[in-house]
Design a protein around this motif. Structure first.
Motif, short mmCIF file in Angstrom:
data_model
loop_
_atom_site.label_atom_id
_atom_site.label_comp_id
_atom_site.label_asym_id
_atom_site.label_seq_id
_atom_site.Cartn_x
_atom_site.Cartn_y
_atom_site.Cartn_z
N GLU A 64 0.87 7.31 -4.75
CA GLU A 64 0.54 8.07 -3.55
C GLU A 64 -0.89 8.57 -3.56
O GLU A 64 -1.57 8.58 -2.53
N ARG A 106 -3.36 5.78 -2.35
CA ARG A 106 -3.13 5.08 -1.09
C ARG A 106 -4.28 5.27 -0.11
O ARG A 106 -4.81 6.37 0.02
N ASP A 107 -4.62 4.19 0.55
CA ASP A 107 -5.66 4.22 1.58
C ASP A 107 -4.98 4.45 2.93
O ASP A 107 -4.53 3.51 3.59
N LYS A 108 -4.91 5.72 3.32
CA LYS A 108 -4.14 6.07 4.52
C LYS A 108 -4.76 5.47 5.79
O LYS A 108 -4.04 5.11 6.73
N ARG A 145 0.81 -1.22 0.00
CA ARG A 145 0.00 0.00 0.00
C ARG A 145 0.84 1.26 0.00
O ARG A 145 0.38 2.31 -0.45
N VAL A 146 2.08 1.19 0.53
CA VAL A 146 2.94 2.37 0.58
C VAL A 146 3.84 2.45 -0.64
O VAL A 146 3.98 3.51 -1.25
N ILE A 163 -3.70 1.85 5.89
CA ILE A 163 -2.28 1.76 6.24
C ILE A 163 -2.11 1.99 7.74
O ILE A 163 -1.38 1.24 8.42
N THR A 208 1.73 1.21 -4.45
CA THR A 208 0.51 1.94 -4.80
C THR A 208 0.86 3.41 -5.02
O THR A 208 1.54 4.00 -4.18
#
Length: 199
Positions: free
Chosen positions: A106, A109-111, A100-101, A114, A104
């Motif tokens: 930026e 990204r699903d913060k 994800r970091v 994460i 993917t």
């Protein structure tokens, strides 16, 4: 490869997967029907796949008693920490966080996901932090198969752009890993090809 390096085994390496392809060929699928790496073939023996099985085979056949003990109780402790590292650390890091970091873009990204995954991972790493207050290595006074399963995650964990607690013992442990030639050669290497946006 880190285990092969630590055991100083002569070998021929063939790159496969990702940009190298190969894993969807008939030849490779005959070695591993899952089409995944790693796969090893030792001398004229059958192909061996699944990371844990590969590592235990190498340790059993070539490892010293300190690396993979002959005593069942000591071996079980090493194996327990190795399994813990694989299931509770590597699986909590690679897909939920690293992909994800790093893999993917930026903007996609699903913060929240994460952050949630980091909380779960940090609960596990707190166990390692406490463990390393009592021993220099994960399963005792010397490097074992458990460290191979655990330590490889830390290079990318400490390298990627995420929030981390202060881990004095894990940082010291990671520094010890970085002093090992086999770790530097096979683990502490560029992973730019995996990035969604190459540097």
């Amino acid at each position: 490869m880190w285990c092969v390096g630590e055991l100083q085994l002569p070998h021929i390496r063939y790159d496969a997967g990702g940009q190298h392809g190969v894993t969807d060929t008939d030849f490779f699928l005959a070695l591993n029907p899952n089409g995944t790496i790693p796969v090893i073939r030792d001398e004229s023996g059958p192909p061996i796949w699944e990371t844990g099985a590969v590592l235990r085979y190498l340790a059993t056949r070539y490892g010293s008693d300190s690396f993979w003990p002959n005593d069942p109780d000591r071996r079980t402790e090493v194996d327990m920490w190795a399994e813990w590292a694989k299931i509770n650390v590597a699986m909590c890091f690679t897909v939920p966080i690293f992909w994800r970091v790093v893999r993917t873009p930026e903007t996609e990204r699903d913060k929240k996901a994460i952050a949630f995954a980091l909380r779960a991972l940090h609960e596990r790493l707190a166990i390692a932090e406490a463990r390393l207050e009592k021993a220099e290595w994960l399963a005792g006074p010397s490097l074992t198969l458990a460290d191979i399963q655990f330590g490889h995650v830390l290079f990318r964990y400490f390298d990627i752009d995420i929030e981390r607690p202060d881990w004095p013992r894990l940082n010291e442990y990671n520094d010890r890993l970085m002093m090992r030639p086999a770790f530097r050669e096979h683990v502490a290497i560029s992973y730019d090809e995996l990035r969604a946006t190459p540097l």
